[in-house]
Design a protein around this motif. Structure first.
Motif, PDB file in Angstrom:
ATOM      1  N   GLU A   1       0.786  -1.236   0.000  1.00  0.00           N
ATOM      2  CA  GLU A   1       0.000   0.000   0.000  1.00  0.00           C
ATOM      3  C   GLU A   1       0.815   1.282   0.000  1.00  0.00           C
ATOM      4  OE1 GLU A   1      -3.317   0.243  -0.283  1.00  0.00           O
ATOM      5  OE2 GLU A   1      -3.511  -1.926  -0.397  1.00  0.00           O
ATOM      6  N   ASP A   2       2.035   1.251   0.568  1.00  0.00           N
ATOM      7  CA  ASP A   2       2.736   2.522   0.775  1.00  0.00           C
ATOM      8  C   ASP A   2       4.221   2.267   1.066  1.00  0.00           C
ATOM      9  OD1 ASP A   2       3.408   5.136   1.410  1.00  0.00           O
ATOM     10  OD2 ASP A   2       1.974   5.331   3.048  1.00  0.00           O
ATOM     11  N   VAL A   3       4.988   1.944   0.022  1.00  0.00           N
ATOM     12  CA  VAL A   3       6.384   1.545   0.223  1.00  0.00           C
ATOM     13  C   VAL A   3       7.243   2.650   0.849  1.00  0.00           C
ATOM     14  CG1 VAL A   3       6.403  -0.207  -1.565  1.00  0.00           C
ATOM     15  CG2 VAL A   3       7.014   2.124  -2.157  1.00  0.00           C
ATOM     16  N   ARG A   4       6.852   3.892   0.712  1.00  0.00           N
ATOM     17  CA  ARG A   4       7.620   5.000   1.304  1.00  0.00           C
ATOM     18  C   ARG A   4       6.957   5.533   2.585  1.00  0.00           C
ATOM     19  NH1 ARG A   4       8.309   5.343  -4.117  1.00  0.00           N
ATOM     20  NH2 ARG A   4       6.419   6.541  -4.472  1.00  0.00           N
ATOM     21  N   PHE A   5       6.212   4.673   3.278  1.00  0.00           N
ATOM     22  CA  PHE A   5       5.465   5.077   4.472  1.00  0.00           C
ATOM     23  C   PHE A   5       6.327   5.823   5.495  1.00  0.00           C
ATOM     24  CE2 PHE A   5       3.946   3.922   8.811  1.00  0.00           C
ATOM     25  CZ  PHE A   5       2.768   4.656   8.801  1.00  0.00           C
ATOM     26  N   TYR A   6       7.524   5.331   5.737  1.00  0.00           N
ATOM     27  CA  TYR A   6       8.385   5.948   6.751  1.00  0.00           C
ATOM     28  C   TYR A   6       9.141   7.171   6.218  1.00  0.00           C
ATOM     29  CZ  TYR A   6       7.403   1.878   9.618  1.00  0.00           C
ATOM     30  OH  TYR A   6       6.764   0.915  10.353  1.00  0.00           O
ATOM     31  N   GLU A   7       9.028   7.457   4.938  1.00  0.00           N
ATOM     32  CA  GLU A   7       9.772   8.562   4.332  1.00  0.00           C
ATOM     33  C   GLU A   7       8.945   9.819   4.109  1.00  0.00           C
ATOM     34  OE1 GLU A   7      11.408   6.942   0.719  1.00  0.00           O
ATOM     35  OE2 GLU A   7      12.000   5.110   1.757  1.00  0.00           O
ATOM     36  N   HIS A   8       7.628   9.735   4.160  1.00  0.00           N
ATOM     37  CA  HIS A   8       6.790  10.916   3.891  1.00  0.00           C
ATOM     38  C   HIS A   8       5.998  11.297   5.133  1.00  0.00           C
ATOM     39  CE1 HIS A   8       3.168   8.485   3.789  1.00  0.00           C
ATOM     40  NE2 HIS A   8       3.748   7.676   2.903  1.00  0.00           N
ATOM     41  N   SER A   9       5.346  12.426   5.055  1.00  0.00           N
ATOM     42  CA  SER A   9       4.551  12.892   6.192  1.00  0.00           C
ATOM     43  C   SER A   9       3.061  12.878   5.846  1.00  0.00           C
ATOM     44  CB  SER A   9       4.992  14.291   6.621  1.00  0.00           C
ATOM     45  OG  SER A   9       4.838  15.196   5.545  1.00  0.00           O
ATOM     46  N   GLY A  10       2.594  11.745   5.349  1.00  0.00           N
ATOM     47  CA  GLY A  10       1.172  11.575   5.081  1.00  0.00           C
ATOM     48  C   GLY A  10       0.802  11.634   3.618  1.00  0.00           C
ATOM     49  N   ILE A  11       1.567  12.374   2.835  1.00  0.00           N
ATOM     50  CA  ILE A  11       1.296  12.510   1.407  1.00  0.00           C
ATOM     51  C   ILE A  11       2.585  12.182   0.669  1.00  0.00           C
ATOM     52  CG2 ILE A  11       0.625  14.098  -0.429  1.00  0.00           C
ATOM     53  CD1 ILE A  11      -0.887  15.624   1.922  1.00  0.00           C
ATOM     54  N   ASP A  12       2.501  11.226  -0.248  1.00  0.00           N
ATOM     55  CA  ASP A  12       3.668  10.781  -1.003  1.00  0.00           C
ATOM     56  C   ASP A  12       3.673  11.497  -2.353  1.00  0.00           C
ATOM     57  OD1 ASP A  12       5.725   9.486  -2.256  1.00  0.00           O
ATOM     58  OD2 ASP A  12       4.941   7.460  -1.958  1.00  0.00           O
ATOM     59  N   ASN A  13       4.467  12.548  -2.452  1.00  0.00           N
ATOM     60  CA  ASN A  13       4.487  13.360  -3.670  1.00  0.00           C
ATOM     61  C   ASN A  13       4.953  12.576  -4.890  1.00  0.00           C
ATOM     62  OD1 ASN A  13       3.531  15.735  -2.429  1.00  0.00           O
ATOM     63  ND2 ASN A  13       5.552  16.103  -1.581  1.00  0.00           N
ATOM     64  N   LYS A  14       5.867  11.616  -4.701  1.00  0.00           N
ATOM     65  CA  LYS A  14       6.306  10.792  -5.827  1.00  0.00           C
ATOM     66  C   LYS A  14       5.142   9.979  -6.388  1.00  0.00           C
ATOM     67  CE  LYS A  14      11.122  10.236  -4.403  1.00  0.00           C
ATOM     68  NZ  LYS A  14      12.139   9.287  -3.943  1.00  0.00           N
ATOM     69  N   SER A  15       4.335   9.422  -5.517  1.00  0.00           N
ATOM     70  CA  SER A  15       3.174   8.654  -5.969  1.00  0.00           C
ATOM     71  C   SER A  15       2.154   9.547  -6.659  1.00  0.00           C
ATOM     72  CB  SER A  15       2.499   7.932  -4.795  1.00  0.00           C
ATOM     73  OG  SER A  15       3.302   6.882  -4.336  1.00  0.00           O
ATOM     74  N   LEU A  16       1.968  10.737  -6.136  1.00  0.00           N
ATOM     75  CA  LEU A  16       1.024  11.662  -6.763  1.00  0.00           C
ATOM     76  C   LEU A  16       1.479  12.048  -8.169  1.00  0.00           C
ATOM     77  CD1 LEU A  16       0.022  14.005  -3.810  1.00  0.00           C
ATOM     78  CD2 LEU A  16      -1.278  12.124  -4.803  1.00  0.00           C
ATOM     79  N   LEU A  17       2.769  12.269  -8.339  1.00  0.00           N
ATOM     80  CA  LEU A  17       3.286  12.576  -9.672  1.00  0.00           C
ATOM     81  C   LEU A  17       3.097  11.386 -10.614  1.00  0.00           C
ATOM     82  CD1 LEU A  17       6.542  14.578  -8.889  1.00  0.00           C
ATOM     83  CD2 LEU A  17       4.485  15.427 -10.032  1.00  0.00           C
ATOM     84  N   ARG A  18       3.346  10.178 -10.108  1.00  0.00           N
ATOM     85  CA  ARG A  18       3.138   8.978 -10.920  1.00  0.00           C
ATOM     86  C   ARG A  18       1.681   8.867 -11.340  1.00  0.00           C
ATOM     87  NH1 ARG A  18       3.247   5.161  -7.385  1.00  0.00           N
ATOM     88  NH2 ARG A  18       1.041   4.845  -7.536  1.00  0.00           N
ATOM     89  N   VAL A  19       0.760   9.096 -10.396  1.00  0.00           N
ATOM     90  CA  VAL A  19      -0.670   9.028 -10.703  1.00  0.00           C
ATOM     91  C   VAL A  19      -1.031  10.073 -11.757  1.00  0.00           C
ATOM     92  CG1 VAL A  19      -2.976   9.471  -9.758  1.00  0.00           C
ATOM     93  CG2 VAL A  19      -1.385   8.002  -8.530  1.00  0.00           C
TER      94      VAL A  19
END
Length: 184
Positions: free
Chosen positions: A86-104
């Motif tokens: 669900e969230d491979v960068r869970f420990y690296e972001h603060s609730g919103i994963d900007n890399k995933s948003l750009l991918r989407v």
């Protein structure tokens, strides 16, 4: 030169309208958003368990079938599986994963690749689990996602990553009005 000026004005107008739209959501014009005080004192309905004289479960009374579980009781492989899927960068972001948003944005929206995955983090999913989604007509998806991002940001400022995982596992919905991993 004339076209560049028009494009800049159009771009600035779109950004300005989006910012006004976001501010209207943030201040509550599209419905109340829980504040930090409300989020720091989350209480969720639990099932009442009926035990026999030996302490064995013989029944439950509930509107929402939920039995909370602590972080210490969660198997590490379950936590690892959730984060991996669900969230491979869970420990690296603060609730919103900007890399995933750009991918989407690029793959799913622009390139129409439905298999590219979503951009919701575990914290965004927790916000949705806690407060659900409302119908705002054609604006529903955008309004709900922006509200969830505001709540996710606030949750990340209040709770540790382990507490967020625990809250998530205690709110994930299952069939038959069952909520939380312990109730399945």
């Amino acid at each position: 030169n004339k076209w560049v000026k028009r494009i800049l004005i159009a771009s600035a107008s779109i950004v300005g309208l989006f910012l006004l739209f976001y501010v209207s959501i943030y201040i509550g014009l599209w419905g109340k958003i829980p504040d930090s005080d409300e989020l720091s004192s989350l209480r969720q309905a639990q099932a009442t368990q009926v035990l026999d004289k030996d302490g064995k479960l013989i029944g439950k009374y509930y509107i929402y079938d939920r039995q909370p579980i602590t972080y210490e009781d969660l198997p590490q492989h379950l936590i690892n599986a959730l984060i991996a899927t669900e969230d491979v960068r869970f420990y690296e972001h603060s609730g919103i994963d900007n890399k995933s948003l750009l991918r989407v944005f690029f793959k799913t929206i622009l390139l129409q690749d439905k298999s590219s995955g979503g951009g919701s983090t575990i914290t965004l999913q927790l916000a949705k689990n806690l407060y659900g989604r409302k119908d705002y007509g054609i604006f529903s998806l955008v309004v709900n996602k922006l509200k969830e991002s505001i709540v996710a940001d606030r949750l990340e400022n209040i709770y540790s990553k382990n507490e967020i995982l625990t809250l998530y596992f205690n709110t994930v919905p299952f069939p038959d009005n069952t909520f939380g991993i312990e109730s399945t």
